[in-house]
Design a protein around this motif. Structure first.
Motif, PDB file in Angstrom:
ATOM      1  N   GLU A   1       0.794  -1.065  -0.089  1.00 37.45           N
ATOM      2  CA  GLU A   1      -0.054   0.004   0.031  1.00 37.45           C
ATOM      3  C   GLU A   1       1.058   1.410  -0.086  1.00 37.45           C
ATOM      4  O   GLU A   1       0.591   2.232  -0.594  1.00 37.45           O
ATOM      5  N   THR A   2       1.843   1.239   0.519  1.00 40.47           N
ATOM      6  CA  THR A   2       2.741   2.408   0.805  1.00 40.47           C
ATOM      7  C   THR A   2       3.487   2.949  -0.607  1.00 40.47           C
ATOM      8  O   THR A   2       3.722   3.833  -1.006  1.00 40.47           O
ATOM      9  N   GLY A   3       4.013   1.756  -1.170  1.00 40.88           N
ATOM     10  CA  GLY A   3       4.814   1.921  -2.405  1.00 40.88           C
ATOM     11  C   GLY A   3       5.886   2.096  -2.160  1.00 40.88           C
ATOM     12  O   GLY A   3       6.592   1.860  -1.218  1.00 40.88           O
ATOM     13  N   VAL A   4       6.772   2.738  -3.140  1.00 44.17           N
ATOM     14  CA  VAL A   4       8.150   2.812  -3.023  1.00 44.17           C
ATOM     15  C   VAL A   4       8.625   4.061  -2.121  1.00 44.17           C
ATOM     16  O   VAL A   4       8.100   5.076  -2.344  1.00 44.17           O
ATOM     17  N   VAL A   5       9.439   3.967  -1.278  1.00 39.38           N
ATOM     18  CA  VAL A   5       9.869   4.814  -0.222  1.00 39.38           C
ATOM     19  C   VAL A   5      11.339   5.128  -0.447  1.00 39.38           C
ATOM     20  O   VAL A   5      11.841   6.371   0.269  1.00 39.38           O
ATOM     21  N   THR A   6      12.047   4.527  -1.233  1.00 40.63           N
ATOM     22  CA  THR A   6      13.342   4.923  -1.291  1.00 40.63           C
ATOM     23  C   THR A   6      13.862   5.314  -2.767  1.00 40.63           C
ATOM     24  O   THR A   6      12.799   5.104  -3.689  1.00 40.63           O
TER      25      THR A   6
END
Length: 159
Positions: A4-9
């Motif tokens: 749900e958050t997706g790519v965070v980096t």
């Protein structure tokens, strides 16, 4: 949950990192503006900026390997020759890449022959004096000889 958050980096170093407004990174000296007054060195807490005088030259050296990015040097520079960039990456294969070095020719006192200021400093002072409509006197004298000449003790200054 991670789906749900997706790519965070970010794919660093291929995509430059975002820096917040007001971020203080590596200082950069504009060699065309610096007059060699040394104000930056006098306020540098980690002594990343040094001033040396040798053989008629004043050498201003900024070693970013010691810099703590406090930006005090940029704040005190009367010529605004030091800009604080957003660059924070200091990695290098060679230590010399972490240095910014400027050498400025100095002027000798007309009486005692000692070096006392850079040519750029005197040019700046002369411009400021002339801008105010004043006469330029005793500019090529070191402070000690200027004091003696002004006090009427020129014979002592010539010793």
């Amino acid at each position: 949950m991670a789906v749900e958050t997706g790519v965070v980096t970010r794919p660093y170093p291929f995509v430059a990192p975002e820096v917040p407004p007001g971020f203080r990174g590596r200082p950069k000296i504009d060699f065309n503006l610096c007059i060699g007054c040394g104000a930056c060195a006098s306020v540098c807490p980690p002594n990343a900026i040094t001033v040396e005088e040798k053989d008629g030259f004043r050498r201003i050296s900024l070693f970013t390997g010691r810099c703590i990015f406090c930006a005090r040097c940029g704040e005190v520079c009367p010529e605004k020759a030091i800009k604080i960039t957003e660059d924070f990456e200091l990695s290098s294969d060679e230590k010399i890449d972490l240095y910014q070095i400027l050498e400025l020719k100095m002027v000798r006192c007309e009486i005692c022959g000692r070096f006392f200021a850079t040519e750029r400093e005197l040019k700046k002072v002369k411009e400021e004096i002339e801008k105010k409509g004043m006469e330029v006197e005793k500019l090529n004298l070191c402070p000690e000889c200027r004091e003696k000449v002004s006090a009427g003790l020129e014979s002592l200054a010539r010793r």
